[in-house]
Structures are given as structure tokens and as C-alpha cells.
Design a protein around this motif. Structure first.
Motif: not given
Length: 255
Positions: A227-234, A246-254
Motif C-alpha cells: 500500500p505504500n509502494l511509491k516508486k518502481l525502477y525498471f 500505465f497501471e501503477f499510480t506511483g512513479e516509474t523510472k528506468t
């Protein structure tokens, strides 16, 4: 039930040679440290003792062993972990080297003080049902070299099994109370690692997850486990990046 005076329970053979300990037959006996069963064939439910600080469980029946708060049972083929009856006393369960598996019928969901499970490289079966483990569990560690399981920073990964047999993929099982804010998925040549963020285990601590090229995360439309996941790094070139961002409401980066 709720008796604070009982310290020892002795069960003599008497007129019956077989003793069956039913579920929660000892419940919240806060002073109970010793259980003795003399010359009895024995059967027990995994949850026979709940909130009892048992440090000695003594029986002469060959099918059972008691080590460091854990009861092991021989299932006629091999030894398996059955119950953590000393759960108020111990925070770590270390599977003994001669034990090959954790039983499907275990009481780990009632082991309130259990924080860490350690398994050796020869363990062949670890139940991965979400409700098998208490919400206070912080880590499941598996020794390097296990053929079916691996772990990274306390997160358990199980090799995926299909109707065609084992495939080159691992599914993650994230402990509910692992307190790290950042987690990086593992890498293994030729294998893909999957993290399903729609499981019933809820971890409120993790805020950032790093996914190498061979890692994938399923967010989905349901409430997810972080529930507190804010960022996904790929990692650059990760094939699931376009779908997830497009599905994740937080921040996505590479990276």
C-alpha cells in the motif's frame, strides 16, 4: 484455557496407549514449559498448543522429535516440521538438517513471535500459502544451492511448476513484516522472477522496488500488497515496463 498456574503436564499411559492432542487443547497456559507423554503412541494437531511457552516436549514415541521449540514428525517417508509449540519463547525457526519439508498442516499462522524462518539447501517443500505465516514474519531464508527455492534479503522465491513440470521462472513470496523500504529483485541467468503485488499478504513498509531485465511485477486492478509502494525502477529494456507504468499510480523510472 487461560490458566497461568500450570507449569508441567504429565500424561501417563494409564488404560490407553494412544493419546491424541486436539487443536488448542492447551491454550494460553502462560506458565506451561514442560509436557511429558510417557509410553504413549501419539497423534497431534499442529495447533494443539497456542500461546504456551513450551520449552520441553518429551515423548518416547519414535515418530516425533522436539528441537528448539519445534516438533518434527516422521510421515513414514521422511521428517517434516509440524508445529512451533514454543512460539512465545522463540523468534527464529531453523529447520533441522535431517528434516526435508514443512508440513502443509502447521501452526505458523499462530506463531506470533516468529520473525525468521531458516531452511537448509536440502529442504524439498515449503508451503507458500499466504495465510500459513503470521503477519509478524520478517524473513524466510533458504541456503544457497536448493534445487527448488532461493531467497534474497529474506524474500522467498519458489520455482514455478506447471502441468509440463518445472519451468525457468520463480514466484516471490514477500513476508508481511519485512521492514526494508527498498527491495531489488534477484537475477539468475536463464530465469524470470515474478512479483505478484495482488496477493493477500500486505506489507506496509516497502516503498521502492527495483526490477532487473529478468523481473516482472503484476500490479492489477485490485488492492495490492504494497500500500505504500511509491516508486518502481525498471532496468532499461525490461519488457514489462510499458504495461506496468500505465497501471501503477506511483512513479516509474528506468535505470
Amino acid at each position: 484455557l487461560n490458566n497461568s498456574k500450570i507449569k508441567t503436564i504429565d500424561i501417563m499411559k494409564g488404560n490407553r496407549s494412544f493419546i491424541w492432542l486436539r487443536g488448542q487443547c492447551f491454550h494460553n497456559l502462560s506458565s506451561l514449559t514442560t509436557v511429558n507423554l510417557y509410553n504413549n503412541d501419539l497423534g497431534l494437531r499442529a495447533d494443539f498448543a497456542v500461546d504456551c511457552p513450551i520449552k520441553d516436549f518429551n515423548t518416547t514415541f519414535w515418530q516425533y522429535k522436539f528441537v528448539n521449540g519445534a516438533i518434527y514428525v516422521h510421515n513414514s517417508h521422511e521428517w517434516e516440521f509440524k508445529t512451533f509449540c514454543g512460539n512465545p519463547c522463540y523468534t527464529t525457526l531453523t529447520i533441522e538438517p535431517w528434516c526435508k519439508r514443512i508440513s502443509n498442516e502447521n501452526n505458523l499462522d499462530t506463531a506470533k513471535n516468529l520473525k525468521v524462518i531458516n531452511a537448509h539447501k536440502d529442504v524439498t517443500y515449503i508451503p507458500t500459502f499466504a495465510l500459513d505465516y503470521h503477519k509478524n514474519l520478517e524473513a524466510i531464508n533458504v541456503e544457497n544451492g536448493n534445487e527448488r527455492y532461493l531467497s534474497k534479503d529474506g524474500v522467498l522465491f519458489e520455482q514455478r511448476y506447471t502441468s509440463s513440470g518445472y519451468v525457468n521462472a520463480y514466484d516471490a513470496y514477500y513476508p508481511a513484516s519485512k521492514k526494508d523500504k527498498t527491495f531489488t529483485m534477484p537475477q539468475k541467468e536463464g530465469f524470470t522472477f515474478y512479483l505478484d503485488a495482488t496477493t493477500t499478504v500486505v506489507n506496509p513498509y516497502v516503498e521502492e522496488i527495483y526490477l532487473p531485465l529478468n523481473s516482472s511485477i503484476l500490479i492489477g486492478a485490485r488492492s495490492y500488497a504494497f500500500p505504500n509502494l511509491k516508486k518502481l525502477y525498471f532496468a532499461k529494456g525490461n519488457p514489462c515496463y510499458d504495461n506496468v507504468r500505465f497501471e501503477f499510480t506511483g512513479e516509474t523510472k528506468t535505470y
